[in-house]
Design a protein around this motif. Structure first.
Motif, PDB file in Angstrom:
ATOM      1  N   GLY A   1      10.071 -32.854  32.467  1.00 29.23           N
ATOM      2  CA  GLY A   1      10.330 -31.523  31.374  1.00 29.23           C
ATOM      3  C   GLY A   1      11.032 -30.986  31.844  1.00 29.23           C
ATOM      4  O   GLY A   1      10.712 -30.273  32.990  1.00 29.23           O
TER       5      GLY A   1
ATOM      6  N   LEU B   1      15.290 -35.838  24.018  1.00 27.57           N
ATOM      7  CA  LEU B   1      16.314 -35.519  23.376  1.00 27.57           C
ATOM      8  C   LEU B   1      17.111 -36.456  24.412  1.00 27.57           C
ATOM      9  O   LEU B   1      17.014 -36.263  25.379  1.00 27.57           O
ATOM     10  CB  LEU B   1      17.084 -34.413  24.250  1.00 27.57           C
ATOM     11  N   GLY B   2      18.063 -36.874  24.079  1.00 26.46           N
ATOM     12  CA  GLY B   2      19.081 -37.450  25.051  1.00 26.46           C
ATOM     13  C   GLY B   2      20.764 -37.395  25.263  1.00 26.46           C
ATOM     14  O   GLY B   2      21.657 -36.800  26.146  1.00 26.46           O
ATOM     15  N   TRP B   3      20.416 -35.001  24.228  1.00 27.27           N
ATOM     16  CA  TRP B   3      21.890 -34.930  25.415  1.00 27.27           C
ATOM     17  C   TRP B   3      22.026 -33.406  24.366  1.00 27.27           C
ATOM     18  O   TRP B   3      20.351 -33.063  24.028  1.00 27.27           O
ATOM     19  CB  TRP B   3      22.673 -35.509  24.157  1.00 27.27           C
ATOM     20  N   LYS B   4      22.673 -32.492  25.084  1.00 30.38           N
ATOM     21  CA  LYS B   4      22.003 -30.845  25.148  1.00 30.38           C
ATOM     22  C   LYS B   4      21.863 -30.610  23.764  1.00 30.38           C
ATOM     23  O   LYS B   4      22.307 -31.031  22.134  1.00 30.38           O
ATOM     24  CB  LYS B   4      23.698 -30.265  25.541  1.00 30.38           C
ATOM     25  N   MET B   5      21.710 -29.779  23.389  1.00 31.50           N
ATOM     26  CA  MET B   5      20.573 -29.329  22.045  1.00 31.50           C
ATOM     27  C   MET B   5      21.366 -27.748  22.316  1.00 31.50           C
ATOM     28  O   MET B   5      20.900 -26.801  23.550  1.00 31.50           O
ATOM     29  CB  MET B   5      19.479 -29.610  21.950  1.00 31.50           C
TER      30      MET B   5
ATOM     31  N   LYS C   1      14.339 -40.753  30.776  1.00 29.84           N
ATOM     32  CA  LYS C   1      14.417 -41.905  31.996  1.00 29.84           C
ATOM     33  C   LYS C   1      13.146 -41.069  32.635  1.00 29.84           C
ATOM     34  O   LYS C   1      13.008 -41.453  33.265  1.00 29.84           O
ATOM     35  CB  LYS C   1      15.631 -41.114  32.504  1.00 29.84           C
ATOM     36  N   SER C   2      13.040 -39.998  32.114  1.00 32.24           N
ATOM     37  CA  SER C   2      12.181 -38.886  32.951  1.00 32.24           C
ATOM     38  C   SER C   2      10.725 -39.383  32.224  1.00 32.24           C
ATOM     39  O   SER C   2       9.690 -38.657  33.402  1.00 32.24           O
ATOM     40  CB  SER C   2      12.191 -37.260  32.959  1.00 32.24           C
TER      41      SER C   2
ATOM     42  N   LEU D   1      15.879 -25.035  21.167  1.00 33.76           N
ATOM     43  CA  LEU D   1      14.878 -25.456  21.832  1.00 33.76           C
ATOM     44  C   LEU D   1      14.350 -24.134  21.673  1.00 33.76           C
ATOM     45  O   LEU D   1      13.041 -24.277  21.910  1.00 33.76           O
ATOM     46  CB  LEU D   1      15.238 -25.574  23.198  1.00 33.76           C
TER      47      LEU D   1
ATOM     48  N   TYR E   1      10.462 -30.305  26.729  1.00 33.09           N
ATOM     49  CA  TYR E   1      11.322 -31.179  26.602  1.00 33.09           C
ATOM     50  C   TYR E   1      12.131 -31.789  27.277  1.00 33.09           C
ATOM     51  O   TYR E   1      11.975 -31.841  28.394  1.00 33.09           O
ATOM     52  CB  TYR E   1      13.192 -30.819  25.530  1.00 33.09           C
ATOM     53  N   PHE E   2      12.560 -33.135  27.583  1.00 29.72           N
ATOM     54  CA  PHE E   2      12.367 -34.117  28.113  1.00 29.72           C
ATOM     55  C   PHE E   2      14.010 -35.198  28.243  1.00 29.72           C
ATOM     56  O   PHE E   2      13.957 -35.405  26.752  1.00 29.72           O
ATOM     57  CB  PHE E   2      11.384 -34.949  28.377  1.00 29.72           C
ATOM     58  N   HIS E   3      13.917 -35.659  28.891  1.00 29.86           N
ATOM     59  CA  HIS E   3      15.225 -36.962  28.589  1.00 29.86           C
ATOM     60  C   HIS E   3      14.302 -38.473  28.915  1.00 29.86           C
ATOM     61  O   HIS E   3      12.969 -38.228  29.700  1.00 29.86           O
ATOM     62  CB  HIS E   3      16.292 -37.080  29.524  1.00 29.86           C
TER      63      HIS E   3
ATOM     64  N   ASP F   1      14.014 -36.838  38.835  1.00 27.88           N
ATOM     65  CA  ASP F   1      14.333 -38.166  37.513  1.00 27.88           C
ATOM     66  C   ASP F   1      12.935 -38.537  37.614  1.00 27.88           C
ATOM     67  O   ASP F   1      12.723 -38.948  36.129  1.00 27.88           O
ATOM     68  CB  ASP F   1      14.778 -39.833  37.408  1.00 27.88           C
ATOM     69  N   ASN F   2      11.608 -37.869  38.049  1.00 33.40           N
ATOM     70  CA  ASN F   2      10.369 -38.485  38.076  1.00 33.40           C
ATOM     71  C   ASN F   2      10.017 -39.648  38.192  1.00 33.40           C
ATOM     72  O   ASN F   2       9.475 -40.389  38.069  1.00 33.40           O
ATOM     73  CB  ASN F   2       9.656 -38.630  36.589  1.00 33.40           C
TER      74      ASN F   2
ATOM     75  N   LEU G   1      27.500 -36.273  28.179  1.00 35.95           N
ATOM     76  CA  LEU G   1      26.672 -35.448  27.461  1.00 35.95           C
ATOM     77  C   LEU G   1      25.714 -35.302  27.816  1.00 35.95           C
ATOM     78  O   LEU G   1      25.250 -35.959  26.431  1.00 35.95           O
ATOM     79  CB  LEU G   1      27.655 -34.459  26.261  1.00 35.95           C
ATOM     80  N   LEU G   2      24.817 -34.985  28.874  1.00 38.38           N
ATOM     81  CA  LEU G   2      23.219 -35.393  28.554  1.00 38.38           C
ATOM     82  C   LEU G   2      22.811 -33.535  28.180  1.00 38.38           C
ATOM     83  O   LEU G   2      23.383 -33.123  29.104  1.00 38.38           O
ATOM     84  CB  LEU G   2      22.585 -36.607  29.893  1.00 38.38           C
ATOM     85  N   ASN G   3      21.648 -34.303  27.939  1.00 39.63           N
ATOM     86  CA  ASN G   3      21.107 -32.898  28.251  1.00 39.63           C
ATOM     87  C   ASN G   3      20.899 -32.269  29.856  1.00 39.63           C
ATOM     88  O   ASN G   3      20.976 -33.269  31.016  1.00 39.63           O
ATOM     89  CB  ASN G   3      19.589 -33.294  27.513  1.00 39.63           C
TER      90      ASN G   3
ATOM     91  N   ILE H   1      18.584 -32.481  31.243  1.00 39.11           N
ATOM     92  CA  ILE H   1      17.504 -32.835  32.393  1.00 39.11           C
ATOM     93  C   ILE H   1      18.094 -34.136  33.045  1.00 39.11           C
ATOM     94  O   ILE H   1      18.235 -34.447  34.599  1.00 39.11           O
ATOM     95  CB  ILE H   1      16.360 -33.859  31.604  1.00 39.11           C
TER      96      ILE H   1
END
Lengths: 841, 352
Positions: free
Chosen positions: B54, B14-18, B43-44, B23, B39-41, A125-126, A87-89, A91
C-alpha cells in the motif's frame, strides 16, 4: 479531454466561484486554471447564495425537443451501460510485471567451489514469486554462453569455467498476472581460477624438551589461491628413539599445536607435523610437513625396589617402601600410591582398595586370605619433570590375621569349626579403630548350620586395655562382622569393666554382621542406683539380642495392618540384665540417653521416607526414630530396651499437593510422628496446641511409655482427660521438653509459637546430649531480618537451631519467631531436628 | 507530527482514486490517534505472507511499501460479496468499518423502510417498482409528473422525468425532451425494465432564484460509534433543465447550509428547517441501523422540499457516500470510527 478530466475542471470552477461568493479570502489556484465555458454562459451573480451560473445550453424545453428517433436514442445512447471504469487508485496503476533486484553471486571463483546466487523479488501488486527462471552463463568478455543444466541458485564451478567470468540471470515470475518480468543478471568481477594445494613451511618446535614442559609447534600457511583461507589444518606429534627417526611413531592423542611430553617421552626425540588445509573442495589439503626433532626429552624421577613392610595381620599397618632416584637430585615430594588386593601372589583378581592411597595401609577383615600390593608414582617438587615412572611393588604373602598370634579362644563342644570365627573378633575403641587382642572369646552354639547362640565373653584385661586407651565418650565395641543369622547374640561382661567405661562416659557395643546393641554404659549404674560400689568384678552384666518368634512378628503385622503399614524383617528384642549375687535387675531404660539398636534391613528397602520403627512396650507399639545406615542395616534410636520391629508406611494426603514441605510432612506422617486429621487431610495450616506438640514430640523422639520414674509430675490441674494425651504431656515434661506454669497448670490448649518449639527441641538436645553439628555459619541476626523480634529467652535456642540447620525461616528471610506454630511448620522443624541430630536420615 | 514506525495501523481499502486531501486528512487523523495509516488496493493483499502492499505518507509524499495486516480496515471499497480480488476473504480476521454486502440496500429497500416506519412515513414520496410496467400509466395519471430512476448508482444519469400531456408523454432526459405516444412510451418502459428501476412522484425543490436543489445530509458514526452529522449541504443544479442535482454531466453548485437557510428561508424558518432536517436525518439513521445492524457507518441522505415546504427523502446511500467539499470532516469521523472499531475488537480479543 476525458470525462474525468472534464469533471475535475468543472468542479474546480465550482469551488472557485463558491469560494468567491461566500466571501472567502483565498481563491484556489485551480480556479484560475479552470477552462472557460464551452457554451454560452449565463453570468448571474447572486449576493444571496453567490452562484455564478455557466455552461447552460440556450433555450427552454422546446429548444431541447429531440428531433430524431427517440427510442433509438434511448436504446443506443441514453440507456447504454457505461463501460468498465479503468479509473483505479494509484495502487493499481503501473502494477505490473515483477522485477528482480539486487542480483548477486557469492562464493569462491575456483574450480570445485559452489557459487550461490541471490536476488530480491519484487512485485508491484504484492504478488508472490512464482517459478522464476534462473540461468548461469560463462562470459569471456564478449560472448555469454548458457551453461547447460545450470538453472538453480547454486552452481559448482568446473574446469570449463577456468578463465571465464560467471553470470547469473533471473527472470522474475509472479504467481498472478502479469506474471513475467525482465531478466536481471550479475557478472562476477573476477575470473575462475585453477585450484592449488596449500602449503605449510617452515615447521618448527619451540620450548624445553622435558617431561611436563610444553612444546609449541609453529609454521607458516600459504596457498596459491588467494581466496583459500586456512581451515581445518591438522597436527601430529611423533616420538622417536633418536634424532634420525628410529622407531618414530605418532603419539596417540597429540593432535594440537602444542604438546606436553609424558613419561613415555623421556629420552625420546619429538617432531611436529603439519598438514595444511583449507575449505576448498579440490586440493584443499596440502602435503604433511615435519619439523626437525627436538633434543632427547629430559627424564623424570624413578622409583625402584618397591616392597611392602609390616605384619600381615588384620589391624596391622603395612608400609610402602621403595628407592627414589632423580637425575636432577630433586627431593621426593607428593609421590602417588595405590594399594591393591588380590587372590594370590600372581595377582589374580587384583583390584585397587578404595581409599587406600597413602604410603601405609591398615589391614581390615576384608583382606583376610588376600595378597596385598601397591604401586607408586614417584614425584618431586621441581617444576621440571615433576612426575616419574610408575613402578609396581612386589606382591607379598597372604594376610592371615590373628593366626600367628591368636586371641584366647575357648572351643565349644558344639562348635566344630570355630577357628575362622575366632579370628573375626575385634575389640576396638571405635573412634580410634585400635585393636586390642585377647579381649573376648566367642562361643558359637550351632544346630547344624543354624547358629543357636553366639556368646561374646569379654576378657577383663583386653577390654580394660581398650577402654584405657580409648578416649572419653568413645565406644568400646566387640565386632564380628561375618557372624550373621544367629538366633541369639549374648554378651557377658563384668560390672567393673562397665563401671570403668561409665567413668569415662564410654559406650559399649556388641556388633555382628546383622544386629548390634550400642548403649551408654553410664546408664547401667545410674539405673541400678547402686553407686560405684555396686559394679564390681562379681557383677555379671548380660547383653541380649534375641530374634523373636514368628508369633511376635504376626502380632506386629496385625497391628501394622490396622495402621496402614506393613512389617518388614524380623522383630528383635534387646535387653540388658545385671546380676549381683542373687539379685537380677533388668535395665529397661537408659535414662535421658539413646541406645542404638541395629537390625538387618530386608533387601530392597532403601527409602528412609517410608521406613519406620516401633517398639513394643507394655503391650503397645510406639514409634521410635530409625535411620538406614547402609544397604543392609537400619539403626533404631531409643532410650528404652524393648522388642523392636521395622515397618513401612506410605501415607497420602490430598491437601499436600504442591505444599512447600510435602516431603518432610510425609516423612513425619509415615513414621507416625504426626497424625492426619479425621477427614483424611493433613491440615497443614492448623494450629498446634501445647498438648498437640507434646504428643508430636513424644512420638517423634521415641519417648513413648517411659517408666513412671522418668515421666513428669502429673500434678497439673488441667491435664486432658484423654489418657494417652495426658501421658504424652507427662512424658514430654519428664524428658525436659516442657515446663508447666507456676499456677500448677500445663495449659494444654494454649497455642504454641515457633520459638517455643525451637526452645523445646534445643532443651531436649542438651538433656539427651545429642550432637547438632554446625551446618550454617551465619548468625541469627545475619540470617533473618526479624531476628531481633524474637523473645529474649529464646535467642540462644534460636541461634543454636539456626546454626544446626533446624530452622530456615520464610522465603522473605524472616524468621517469624513469635508467630503461632502451624502443623506443617512444626512437622518440618521437628523433621530437620531429627535429621541433623542423626536420629533419622 | 510523529512519522515513526507504528505498532497499530488503519488500512484503507480503495478501489479507485480518492481525493488527495481526503487521504492526507486520514493520515493526519490516524496519527493523532496513535495509528499509522496506509491505503491499498484489494489486489495488493498477500494472504500467504500476511502483508499488504500500500501507500503511506512519508517525507511529504505517498510512498509505496509493504505493511502487515492493519488493526482495522477502513473500507472505502465496499464491494463485499462482489469482490473479484478475494480481499474480503483474505482479510476476514481483520475488523472492518463496513461489513454489509454490496447492493444489500437499494432505493426500493429504502422506500420500503420509509413506508414501514411510521416516524419516517412523511418522508416517503409515492413510488412503484418499474417491473409493474402495466401500472405505470395509471401512476403517471395520478401524479402527473414522475421520475424514472435506475437502481444502479445512476448519479442522476439514466434518469428521466415523465409528464402526461393529454394523450402523449413528454419525457425529459435532462438534455433533450422527447414526445412519445403511448405505444412508444410502452416501448420506452420496456427498455427501462431491462434493469431495475423505480417510478416515483417527482417534486421540485427550487430556490428563490428558480434553481433546482436537493439537500445532502452526510451522516457518519464518530469515534464513540454514535451517529453525527458529517455535513449538511445544499446541492444546486446550475442548469435549469437539469433537475437531478447530483447529475455529474452538468454543472452543479454547493452552498453553505447556514447561509443557504438564511438566504432562502430567513433566520427563523431556516432554523426550523435545519432542526427538521437534522431530526429526520437522525431518525433515518437510527431506523437504518435497527434494520441493517452495525455493518455501516455512513449514510448519504438526499432530501427535497416540495412547494408546500414538506420534506421528502429522495434516497439514502449507505455505500460510498460522496464527500466533495467536506473531505476533512469525512476523514475525521471515518478515522475516529475506524479507531473505535479497532479498540472494540481488541478489547474483545483482550489484546490491549
Amino acid at each position: 479531454m476525458t470525462n474525468y478530466e472534464k469533471k475535475r475542471r468543472y468542479t474546480k470552477v465550482a469551488y472557485s466561484m463558491l469560494a468567491l461568493s461566500m466571501g472567502l479570502g483565498a481563491v484556489p489556484v485551480s480556479a484560475r486554471e479552470a477552462l472557460p465555458p464551452k457554451a454560452s454562459s449565463l453570468a448571474i451573480h447572486s449576493s444571496h447564495i453567490g452562484l455564478r451560473l455557466q455552461h447552460v445550453p440556450a433555450g427552454g424545453a422546446s429548444s431541447r425537443l429531440y428531433r430524431g428517433d427517440s427510442l433509438k436514442y434511448f436504446k443506443n445512447e441514453f440507456l447504454r451501460k457505461p463501460g468498465f471504469s479503468k479509473l483505479l487508485n494509484v495502487i493499481g496503476e503501473g502494477g505490473g510485471a515483477p522485477t528482480a533486484t539486487g542480483v548477486s553471486i557469492t562464493g569462491v571463483l575456483q574450480v570445485g567451489e559452489t557459487l550461490t546466487a541471490t536476488y530480491a523479488f519484487h512485485d508491484a501488486d504484492n504478488d508472490n514469486e512464482g517459478a522464476s527462471v534462473k540461468q548461469w552463463y560463462r562470459y569471456d568478455g564478449s560472448i555469454k554462453t548458457t551453461i547447460p543444466g545450470a538453472t538453480g541458485t547454486n552452481y559448482t564451478l568446473t574446469s570449463d569455467d577456468v578463465g571465464k567470468y560467471i553470470v547469473f540471470g533471473v527472470t522474475p515470475v509472479a504467481d498472478d498476472t502479469p506474471t513475467t518480468g525482465t531478466e536481471a543478471d550479475y557478472t562476477t568481477i573476477g575470473m575462475v581460477s585453477s585450484p592449488a594445494a596449500p602449503t605449510a613451511a617452515p615447521v618448527s618446535i619451540s620450548g624445553t624438551a622435558a617431561v611436563g614442559q610444553t612444546l609449541s609447534g609453529s609454521y607458516t600457511y600459504a596457498d596459491a589461491n588467494s581466496g583459500d583461507t586456512q581451515s581445518g589444518t591438522t597436527f601430529k606429534w611423533y616420538r622417536a628413539d633418536d634424532g634420525a627417526g628410529t622407531n618414530k611413531s605418532a603419539i596417540i592423542g597429540a593432535t594440537a599445536q602444542s604438546y606436553v611430553p609424558t613419561f613415555a617421552d623421556a629420552g625420546k626425540f619429538i617432531t611436529f607435523e603439519v598438514t595444511p588445509k583449507n575449505a576448498a573442495n579440490f586440493l584443499g589439503t596440502g602435503t604433511p610437513t615435519s619439523s626437525s626433532p627436538t633434543l632427547a626429552v629430559a627424564a623424570a624421577p624413578v622409583a625402584s625396589g618397591a616392597s611392602v613392610v609390616g605384619t600381615t595381620r588384620v589391624g596391622q599397618t603395612l608400609s610402602a617402601s621403595f628407592a627414589y632416584m632423580d637425575a636432577n637430585n630433586d627431593p621426593e615430594s607428593g609421590s602417588l600410591y595405590q594399594w591393591y588386593r588380590a587372590d594370590d601372589g600372581e595377582g589374580m583378581n587384583k583390584n585397587p582398595i578404595l581409599g587406600a592411597t597413602s604410603a601405609s595401609y591398615v589391614l581390615v577383615s576384608a583382606d583376610l586370605g588376600k595378597y596385598i600390593s601397591f604401586t607408586v608414582i614417584p614425584k618431586n617438587a621441581a617444576l621440571l619433570a615433576d612426575t616419574g615412572d610408575i613402578r609396581g611393588s612386589e606382591a607379598v604373602g597372604a594376610v592371615a590375621a590373628a593366626i600367628t598370634e591368636p586371641a584366647s579362644v575357648s572351643y565349644s563342644a558344639f562348635s566344630a569349626q570355630v577357628s575362622e570365627e575366632e579370628s573375626l573378633i575385634e575389640v576396638v575403641a571405635v573412634k580410634k579403630n585400635v585393636e586390642t587382642s585377647q579381649a573376648a572369646k566367642l562361643n558359637l552354639v550351632k544346630d547344624g548350620n543354624v547358629i543357636e547362640r553366639a556368646d561374646f565373653n569379654f576378657e577383663a584385661d583386653g577390654v580394660m586395655s581398650a577402654l584405657t586407651e580409648a578416649s572419653v565418650k568413645e565406644t568400646i565395641a566387640v565386632r564380628v562382622r561375618s557372624l550373621k543369622g544367629a538366633e541369639n547374640v549374648y554378651g557377658n561382661i563384668t560390672g567393673d569393666l562397665v563401671q570403668a567405661m561409665a567413668d569415662k562416659t564410654q559406650r559399649l557395643a556388641m556388633i555382628t554382621g546383622d544386629v548390634a546393641i550400642d548403649f551408654p554404659t553410664v546408664s547401667i549404674p545410674e539405673q541400678l542406683q547402686a553407686g560405684a560400689d555396686g559394679m564390681t568384678r562379681e557383677t555379671k552384666i548380660e547383653l541380649k539380642i534375641e530374634k523373636q518368634p514368628k508369633a511376635v512378628r504376626e502380632a506386629a503385622a496385625e497391628w501394622a495392618a490396622g495402621q496402614g503399614a506393613k512389617v518388614i524383617g524380623t522383630s528383635y528384642k534387646f535387653s540388658v540384665k545385671v546380676q549381683n549375687g542373687d539379685k537380677t535387675t533388668s535395665i529397661a531404660q537408659y535414662g535421658d540417653r539413646y541406645a542404638h539398636f541395629t537390625l538387618p534391613l530386608p533387601e530392597g528397602v532403601t527409602d528412609p521416607t517410608t521406613l519406620a520403627a516401633v517398639m513394643l512396650v507394655d503391650g503397645q507399639y510406639v514409634p521410635v526414630p530409625v535411620r538406614i545406615v547402609d544397604q543392609e542395616h537400619a539403626v533404631v534410636e531409643t532410650p528404652t530396651n524393648a522388642t523392636v520391629t521395622l515397618v513401612q508406611r506410605e501415607r497420602q494426603f490430598d491437601d499436600l499437593s504442591g505444599h512447600w514441605g510435602a516431603q518432610d510432612l510425609l516423612f513425619m506422617a509415615n513414621k507416625d510422628n504426626i497424625a492426619g486429621e479425621a477427614d483424611g487431610k493433613f491440615n497443614a495450616h492448623g494450629n498446634v496446641t501445647r498438648g498437640d506438640l507434646a504428643t508430636m514430640l513424644v512420638q517423634s523422639l521415641g519417648l513413648g511409655h517411659r517408666t513412671k520414674g522418668l515421666s513428669g509430675d502429673a500434678g497439673f490441674s488441667d491435664l486432658p482427660e484423654d489418657a494417652a494425651a495426658s501421658e504424652a504431656i507427662q512424658l514430654a515434661i519428664g524428658a525436659g521438653l516442657f515446663k508447666g506454669y507456676p499456677d500448677g497448670t500445663f495449659a494444654p490448649e494454649a497455642l504454641t509459637t515457633r520459638e517455643q518449639l525451637v526452645a523445646v527441641l534445643m532443651r531436649f538436645r542438651a538433656n539427651f546430649e545429642l550432637e547438632l553439628p554446625q551446618v550454617r555459619s551465619e548468625s541469627l541476626d545475619a540470617s533473618f531480618k526479624d531476628a531481633s523480634k524474637g523473645a529474649d529467652w529464646s535467642k540462644a535456642y534460636l541461634e543454636s537451631a539456626n546454626k544446626g540447620g533446624v530452622i530456615k525461616g520464610f522465603e522473605n528471610d524472616s524468621l517469624g519467631a513469635s508467630r503461632e506454630l502451624t502443623r506443617d511448620e512444626a512437622a518440618a522443624i521437628i523433621r530437620r531436628f531429627l535429621q541433623h541430630t542423626n536420629l533419622t536420615n | 507530527m510523529d512519522n515513526g514506525p507504528k505498532a497499530h495501523w488503519i488500512g484503507m481499502m480503495l478501489g479507485w482514486k480518492m481525493p488527495e486531501n481526503f487521504l492526507f486528512a486520514c493520515h493526519c487523523m490516524a496519527l493523532e490517534r496513535g495509528f499509522g495509516f496506509y491505503y491499498f488496493h484489494p489486489k495488493s493483499v498477500n494472504e500467504r505472507q500476511g502483508t499488504i502492499a500500500g501507500f503511506v505518507f512519508r517525507d511529504g509524499r505517498w510512498i509505496k511499501d509493504v505493511f502487515p495486516y492493519p488493526d482495522v480496515i477502513y473500507d472505502r471499497y465496499r464491494r463485499k460479496g462482489k469482490d473479484k480480488f478475494g480481499a474480503y476473504a483474505k482479510l476476514a480476521t481483520i475488523p472492518m468499518t463496513h461489513t454489509l454486502p454490496e447492493k444489500s440496500f437499494g432505493k426500493l429497500d429504502f422506500y420500503a423502510l420509509l413506508s414501514r416506519r411510521a416516524e419516517l412515513r412523511s418522508l416517503l414520496l409515492p413510488y412503484m417498482n418499474g417491473k409493474r410496467r402495466g401500472d405505470i400509466p395509471a401512476f403517471i395519471d395520478r401524479h402527473e409528473r414522475v421520475i424514472f430512476k435506475s437502481d444502479h448508482r445512476a448519479r442522476g444519469r439514466r434518469t428521466v422525468f415523465v409528464t402526461k400531456k393529454e394523450w402523449v408523454y413528454e419525457v425529459d432526459d435532462q438534455t433533450h425532451v422527447h414526445v412519445l405516444n403511448p405505444q412508444e412510451f410502452d416501448v420506452l418502459t420496456a427498455m427501462f425494465a431491462m434493469e431495475r428501476f423505480t417510478v416515483q412522484k417527482a417534486i421540485e425543490s427550487r430556490t428563490k432564484e428558480g434553481l433546482t436543489y436537493s439537500i445532502r445530509v452526510h451522516l457518519m458514526k464518530n469515534g464513540a460509534g454514535l451517529w453525527c452529522h458529517g455535513m449538511i449541504m445544499p446541492l444546486l443544479s446550475l442548469t435549469p433543465h437539469v433537475n437531478v442535482t447530483n447529475h455529474d454531466h452538468t454543472m452543479r453548485g454547493f452552498a453553505d447550509w447556514q447561509l443557504f437557510l438564511t438566504a432562502q428561508f430567513g433566520a427563523i424558518e431556516g432554523a426550523k428547517l435545519d432542526a427538521e432536517v437534522r431530526r429526520q436525518a437522525e431518525a433515518v439513521a437510527l431506523a437504518l441501523q435497527e434494520e441493517l445492524g452495525d455493518g455501516f457507518h455512513e449514510i448519504g441522505l438526499d432530501l427535497g422540499l416540495d412547494a408546500s415546504g414538506t420534506l421528502y427523502a429522495f434516497e439514502a446511500n449507505i455505500g460510498n457516500v460522496g464527500m466533495i467539499l467536506h473531505e476533512f470532516e469525512t476523514a475525521r469521523h471515518g478515522i475516529a470510527y475506524a479507531a473505535h472499531v479497532a479498540a472494540t475488537a481488541s478489547q474483545i480479543k483482550g489484546a490491549f
